[in-house]
Design a protein around this motif. Sequence first.
Motif, PDB file in Angstrom:
ATOM      1  N   LEU A  52       0.829  -1.213   0.000  1.00 48.18           N
ATOM      2  CA  LEU A  52       0.000   0.000   0.000  1.00 48.18           C
ATOM      3  C   LEU A  52       0.862   1.262   0.000  1.00 48.18           C
ATOM      4  O   LEU A  52       0.565   2.229  -0.715  1.00 48.18           O
ATOM      5  CB  LEU A  52      -0.921  -0.011   1.223  1.00 48.18           C
ATOM      6  CG  LEU A  52      -2.010  -1.090   1.236  1.00 48.18           C
ATOM      7  CD1 LEU A  52      -2.805  -1.033   2.540  1.00 48.18           C
ATOM      8  CD2 LEU A  52      -2.950  -0.921   0.035  1.00 48.18           C
ATOM      9  N   VAL A  53       1.965   1.257   0.791  1.00 45.25           N
ATOM     10  CA  VAL A  53       2.854   2.425   0.821  1.00 45.25           C
ATOM     11  C   VAL A  53       3.512   2.637  -0.535  1.00 45.25           C
ATOM     12  O   VAL A  53       3.575   3.765  -1.054  1.00 45.25           O
ATOM     13  CB  VAL A  53       3.908   2.256   1.931  1.00 45.25           C
ATOM     14  CG1 VAL A  53       4.970   3.357   1.828  1.00 45.25           C
ATOM     15  CG2 VAL A  53       3.255   2.291   3.297  1.00 45.25           C
ATOM     16  N   ALA A  55       2.450   1.607  -3.457  1.00 44.75           N
ATOM     17  CA  ALA A  55       1.431   2.024  -4.419  1.00 44.75           C
ATOM     18  C   ALA A  55       1.077   3.498  -4.252  1.00 44.75           C
ATOM     19  O   ALA A  55       0.884   4.229  -5.239  1.00 44.75           O
ATOM     20  CB  ALA A  55       0.182   1.162  -4.262  1.00 44.75           C
ATOM     21  N   TYR A  56       1.010   3.957  -2.990  1.00 39.86           N
ATOM     22  CA  TYR A  56       0.708   5.374  -2.741  1.00 39.86           C
ATOM     23  C   TYR A  56       1.811   6.273  -3.284  1.00 39.86           C
ATOM     24  O   TYR A  56       1.535   7.314  -3.895  1.00 39.86           O
ATOM     25  CB  TYR A  56       0.526   5.591  -1.242  1.00 39.86           C
ATOM     26  CG  TYR A  56       0.344   7.036  -0.861  1.00 39.86           C
ATOM     27  CD1 TYR A  56      -0.879   7.689  -1.048  1.00 39.86           C
ATOM     28  CD2 TYR A  56       1.404   7.761  -0.314  1.00 39.86           C
ATOM     29  CE1 TYR A  56      -1.037   9.024  -0.706  1.00 39.86           C
ATOM     30  CE2 TYR A  56       1.253   9.085   0.034  1.00 39.86           C
ATOM     31  CZ  TYR A  56       0.033   9.716  -0.164  1.00 39.86           C
ATOM     32  OH  TYR A  56      -0.117  11.035   0.170  1.00 39.86           O
ATOM     33  N   LEU A  57       3.072   5.884  -3.073  1.00 41.03           N
ATOM     34  CA  LEU A  57       4.180   6.692  -3.563  1.00 41.03           C
ATOM     35  C   LEU A  57       4.235   6.703  -5.086  1.00 41.03           C
ATOM     36  O   LEU A  57       4.448   7.746  -5.709  1.00 41.03           O
ATOM     37  CB  LEU A  57       5.501   6.168  -2.988  1.00 41.03           C
ATOM     38  CG  LEU A  57       5.673   6.297  -1.471  1.00 41.03           C
ATOM     39  CD1 LEU A  57       6.983   5.648  -1.028  1.00 41.03           C
ATOM     40  CD2 LEU A  57       5.632   7.762  -1.032  1.00 41.03           C
ATOM     41  N   ALA A  59       1.782   6.243  -7.097  1.00 45.29           N
ATOM     42  CA  ALA A  59       0.624   6.955  -7.640  1.00 45.29           C
ATOM     43  C   ALA A  59       0.901   8.441  -7.808  1.00 45.29           C
ATOM     44  O   ALA A  59       0.335   9.095  -8.691  1.00 45.29           O
ATOM     45  CB  ALA A  59      -0.591   6.741  -6.736  1.00 45.29           C
ATOM     46  N   GLY A  60       1.776   8.990  -6.985  1.00 42.78           N
ATOM     47  CA  GLY A  60       2.134  10.391  -7.147  1.00 42.78           C
ATOM     48  C   GLY A  60       3.374  10.594  -7.979  1.00 42.78           C
ATOM     49  O   GLY A  60       3.510  11.608  -8.676  1.00 42.78           O
TER      50      GLY A  60
END
Length: 432
Positions: A52-53, A55-57, A59-60
Amino acid sequence: MSEVHAHTVAFVRTSEIPASPPPVAEAGAVKWIKDNLISGPFNTIMTILGILVVAYLLAGLIPWIANGTWTGADIRECREILQGSGGGCFAVIAERWPQLLFGFQYPDYLRWRPTLAFVLLFLAVPPALFVMFLPRWTLIVTAIYPFVAYWLIWGGTILSPIVAAVGFLVGYLVFTKVEKRGFVQGLAAGIVAAVAVWWIGGVIAEEFSRVGALEVVESRALGGFMLNLILGVVCVSLSIPLGIVLALGRQSKLPIVKGFCVVFIEFVRGVPLITLLFVANVVLAYFFPPNSNPDLIIRVIIMITMFSSAYIAEVIRGGLAALPKGQYEAGDSLGLDYPQSMRLIILPQALKISIPGIVNVAVGLFKDTTLVSVISMFDLVGMIRGPILSSTDWTGVYWELWAAACVLFFIVCYGISQYSQWLERQLRTDHR
């Protein structure tokens, strides 16, 4: 009767049955995932959180890179092209890459010289790093490279690096001849011979200063990532042999030698590098002969080398302490004197043990070269913080420049780390 006998005789196979493939869940990627990612409840939760971490990074980060632009003369044109898309303004890298690599004072028409020196580095390094696979005579290229690189980067007459190389060669030959009488006598004779050659050669070089002369470039003109590479390569190359000498001196039975090495190591390790750099900038010039006026880069190299050699000395001392006493007794039983025992038996084993620590110091040293920006030396970080970000054309551009700096340093440091791991595997002598 024959039919009954034929059915009761045992059958003996003459070939082996082919091995059956392992179950899908016990081999390949599936097994690796089960063993390393979801081997238990805790690992499974941590794996999910990690995904999840990441993927979040991403994504930006991915849209910032994909929507970025490499065109534009300034920040205003970048914003017009991006039109609020959220992409990065990488045009600053395309516009200012010469300053990031060479600084802003190195002449544009002479940049081919440090570029050629950088290319030749890839020819000079392999003979030293892969000595077990290359002929020994290729080390001549490694030995000649520092003098050629100095001539290319700083310029001047070619006689100066030739005289320096001849001085080292004569000093080494004298050392090998006199060493049989004693290591200290050989070292002293070698130093005297080298200094004599340099003094005589310096007079000759001044008389024929136009022979093979390149345009002289002052040290203050060096900047950008080129300056970080110069400081890193030179200081690491000098600090390793100096660290070995300090480590051996700390174990010496001579009180004066041991005391000097202990005081030097403990004092240098107890002082921040940034303090030593300020000393190099302000105070160190007073310790040189009058009217010598050494360049700031020379003073910085001296201080960084002293700093890193103190740490390398402690790493090597740990390697020496890890060897059993029998290794030292082996040299005595073979009739070897102290220098021969160290060179042939002790140091090869101690240095092998010390490889991870030495590489750790080397990587940290290369990153610490960015501290020279605090004494007004425009290395890569100094260029970003100074001339580039202070320019009104690129006010507000930060992430793109620092990302470029991170990529450059990561490539070099990761390469050093991978080489050290490869070298450790090559030097393993246990059962494999």
